[in-house]
Design a protein around this motif. Sequence first.
Motif, short mmCIF file in Angstrom:
data_model
loop_
_atom_site.label_atom_id
_atom_site.label_comp_id
_atom_site.label_asym_id
_atom_site.label_seq_id
_atom_site.Cartn_x
_atom_site.Cartn_y
_atom_site.Cartn_z
N ARG A 112 37.96 -22.89 5.15
CA ARG A 112 39.35 -23.31 4.45
C ARG A 112 40.06 -22.89 3.83
NH1 ARG A 112 40.64 -28.17 8.95
NH2 ARG A 112 39.51 -27.94 9.82
N LEU A 113 38.83 -23.63 2.13
CA LEU A 113 39.58 -23.50 1.07
C LEU A 113 38.92 -22.03 0.78
CD1 LEU A 113 39.09 -25.28 -1.63
CD2 LEU A 113 37.35 -24.65 -1.93
N VAL A 114 38.32 -21.98 0.19
CA VAL A 114 38.61 -19.91 -0.30
C VAL A 114 38.16 -19.08 1.07
CG1 VAL A 114 37.56 -20.95 -2.27
CG2 VAL A 114 36.14 -20.30 -0.14
N GLY A 115 38.52 -19.07 2.48
CA GLY A 115 38.02 -17.80 2.98
C GLY A 115 38.97 -17.28 3.67
N THR A 116 38.88 -16.49 3.98
CA THR A 116 40.03 -15.45 4.65
C THR A 116 40.33 -16.06 5.83
OG1 THR A 116 38.54 -14.24 5.93
CG2 THR A 116 39.50 -12.91 3.59
N PRO A 117 41.83 -15.82 6.53
CA PRO A 117 41.42 -16.09 8.18
C PRO A 117 40.80 -15.83 9.23
CG PRO A 117 43.99 -15.30 7.30
CD PRO A 117 42.47 -14.85 6.32
N ALA A 225 31.29 -8.62 3.18
CA ALA A 225 31.93 -9.13 4.55
C ALA A 225 31.97 -10.97 4.64
CB ALA A 225 31.84 -8.54 5.95
N GLU A 226 30.80 -11.49 4.37
CA GLU A 226 31.65 -12.99 3.78
C GLU A 226 31.03 -13.61 2.84
OE1 GLU A 226 27.00 -13.89 6.92
OE2 GLU A 226 27.04 -11.69 6.52
N ALA A 227 31.14 -12.30 1.56
CA ALA A 227 31.93 -13.37 0.26
C ALA A 227 33.38 -13.48 0.77
CB ALA A 227 31.42 -11.86 -0.53
N ALA A 228 32.98 -15.21 1.02
CA ALA A 228 34.63 -16.21 0.75
C ALA A 228 35.70 -15.82 0.08
CB ALA A 228 33.95 -16.80 0.73
N GLY A 229 36.48 -14.93 1.14
CA GLY A 229 37.80 -15.04 0.83
C GLY A 229 38.15 -13.30 -0.09
N PHE A 230 37.39 -12.82 0.11
CA PHE A 230 37.03 -11.40 -0.45
C PHE A 230 37.42 -10.12 0.28
CE2 PHE A 230 34.75 -13.60 -3.98
CZ PHE A 230 34.85 -13.23 -5.42
N ARG A 238 44.55 -18.35 -5.23
CA ARG A 238 46.09 -19.62 -4.85
C ARG A 238 45.08 -20.40 -5.48
NH1 ARG A 238 45.51 -20.11 1.55
NH2 ARG A 238 43.06 -21.20 1.72
N VAL A 239 46.71 -21.77 -5.53
CA VAL A 239 46.27 -22.85 -6.28
C VAL A 239 45.19 -23.79 -5.09
CG1 VAL A 239 47.48 -25.42 -6.35
CG2 VAL A 239 48.82 -23.05 -6.60
N TYR A 240 45.38 -23.87 -3.66
CA TYR A 240 44.97 -24.33 -2.59
C TYR A 240 43.52 -23.85 -3.05
CZ TYR A 240 43.35 -26.64 1.46
OH TYR A 240 42.86 -27.74 2.22
N ASN A 241 42.52 -23.05 -3.66
CA ASN A 241 41.45 -22.93 -3.50
C ASN A 241 40.60 -23.58 -5.29
OD1 ASN A 241 42.02 -19.70 -4.02
ND2 ASN A 241 41.49 -20.20 -2.10
N VAL A 327 51.07 -25.11 -1.13
CA VAL A 327 50.90 -25.94 -2.63
C VAL A 327 51.09 -25.55 -4.17
CG1 VAL A 327 48.47 -25.62 -2.99
CG2 VAL A 327 49.18 -27.75 -3.71
N THR A 328 52.45 -26.47 -4.88
CA THR A 328 51.97 -25.69 -6.45
C THR A 328 51.16 -26.28 -6.50
OG1 THR A 328 53.29 -27.82 -6.14
CG2 THR A 328 54.81 -25.58 -5.87
N GLU A 329 51.14 -25.95 -8.36
CA GLU A 329 50.26 -26.54 -9.50
C GLU A 329 50.24 -28.11 -9.35
OE1 GLU A 329 50.25 -24.86 -13.05
OE2 GLU A 329 49.57 -22.25 -11.80
N ARG A 330 52.19 -28.43 -9.70
CA ARG A 330 52.27 -29.55 -9.87
C ARG A 330 51.29 -30.74 -8.66
NH1 ARG A 330 54.57 -32.24 -14.03
NH2 ARG A 330 55.06 -34.42 -13.15
N ALA A 331 51.86 -29.77 -7.94
CA ALA A 331 51.60 -31.07 -6.72
C ALA A 331 50.06 -31.32 -6.42
CB ALA A 331 52.24 -30.06 -5.02
N ARG A 332 49.48 -30.50 -6.92
CA ARG A 332 47.65 -30.63 -7.53
C ARG A 332 47.68 -31.38 -7.76
NH1 ARG A 332 43.25 -30.20 -10.17
NH2 ARG A 332 41.52 -29.22 -9.28
N GLY A 333 48.04 -31.08 -9.37
CA GLY A 333 47.94 -32.34 -10.25
C GLY A 333 48.19 -33.24 -9.95
N GLU A 334 49.70 -33.90 -9.80
CA GLU A 334 49.77 -35.21 -9.91
C GLU A 334 48.85 -35.71 -8.52
OE1 GLU A 334 53.60 -35.31 -7.99
OE2 GLU A 334 54.54 -34.84 -9.92
N HIS A 335 47.89 -34.94 -7.37
CA HIS A 335 47.34 -35.71 -6.30
C HIS A 335 46.54 -36.00 -6.92
CE1 HIS A 335 45.01 -36.00 -3.33
NE2 HIS A 335 44.15 -34.85 -3.32
N GLU A 336 45.28 -35.00 -8.28
CA GLU A 336 44.17 -35.26 -8.93
C GLU A 336 44.22 -36.39 -10.09
OE1 GLU A 336 41.21 -35.14 -11.03
OE2 GLU A 336 41.62 -34.18 -9.05
#
Length: 411
Positions: A112-117, A225-230, A238-241, A327-336
């Motif tokens: 889910r972090l880096v893969g395609t749907p 085809a198995e390279a995640a997200g490619f 994306r920020v979620y990565n 998810v935004t960079e701000r939301a990600r940063g505050e969570h970290e």
Amino acid sequence: MTSTLTGTPSTAPDFSTLPTPRTEPEWLERARLVRTVLAADAAERDAAGKTPYAEVALLKDSGLVTLLGPVEHGGGGQEWPTAYRVIREVAAGDGSIGQLLGYHLLWFWAARLVGTPEQIAHVEAEATKQRWFFGGAVNPRDADVVIRDEGDEITFTGRKSFSTGSRVSDVTVLEGVLEGTETHVFAIVPSEQPAITFHDDWDNIGQRLTESGSVTLDGVRVSWAEAAGFRDKVFTPRVYNTLNVPTIQLVFVSFYLGIARGALDEAAAYTRTTTRPWLHGGQSSAVDEPYVIDLYGDYTAKLWAVEALADAVAQEALPIHREPDAVTERARGEHEVRVAAVKARATEVALEITSGIFEVTGARSTASSLRFDRFWRNVRTHTLHDPVAYKRREVGRFVLTDELPEPTWYS
């Protein structure tokens, strides 16, 4: 791919006769059953240091390995707040197995972090139905694994000094850098293959059953085809990565707190039954000793406080995980920053409790057969993963200057 790991402990219940958990309370009760099985001989297994095939089979048979998997494929359909609490319960029985479960759930989720749907749907369906157990060879402190583009395939070549899960895993998550670029690639590969050599060299003082030794990759072949997200050899970031770090840090927090809880519970049982009162203290029982009562109260209050903070931070991240494209960079940063705060406190409290229990159990509790030191050894070993001072610094800079942590392998 099917699992070849067998050998569930004979003390485990027959999970096939029990209904599949559906709610968080039911999954936590399942985790407590697993904790009870593990705790029964945790000291002996820590001393033996054998590869935990039976323990991993227990995690599979109990269904805990499918906790995050889709319900339609037999999974639990749960989210990270429940997963963190399940990891805590298992780690209270055995810190090593709590870590193994935590890392497994992280790598299960990495699709889910880096893969395609399409990759996410395929990996989660297969991993859930076949109850794969995940390991990972992703240690950023080592030199990058080299990935070569060979047309329709890529190959991974290199060595990593840590590979948690190694020989007990069905699949291993690999990561490396595409030769001549700065492009990182993740892929999931079968663990048992000639191109992967797991070295039996994990011999640390703690977390002795995590199978975290080194690994050599000698041209592990993976389809593009198995390279995640490619797609067409191109990755769209994306920020979620970048959520891998705060998520795994909360996994760390979970088994640190679980180990501390296990230490406190086991110490309390020993104090009630075995610890003697001080001969000049005027008490007839250790449970009436004022200093013993005070220390148990102090340790418990501190543990409860960090557990509550950990639960709150996990809940705060739910909107991020539920809408990963938003998810935004701000939301990600505050969570970290919040993760950094709980990581710092969990580290300090777990170390304090696991070393301090000897104050309330007495001199005889240092007997080697009891191995009460395993709790401290386990926490001490893993909390050196990254300096806690840098976590406090993230919090301090945010408070003073509103600076957000830059996404790295450790922040």
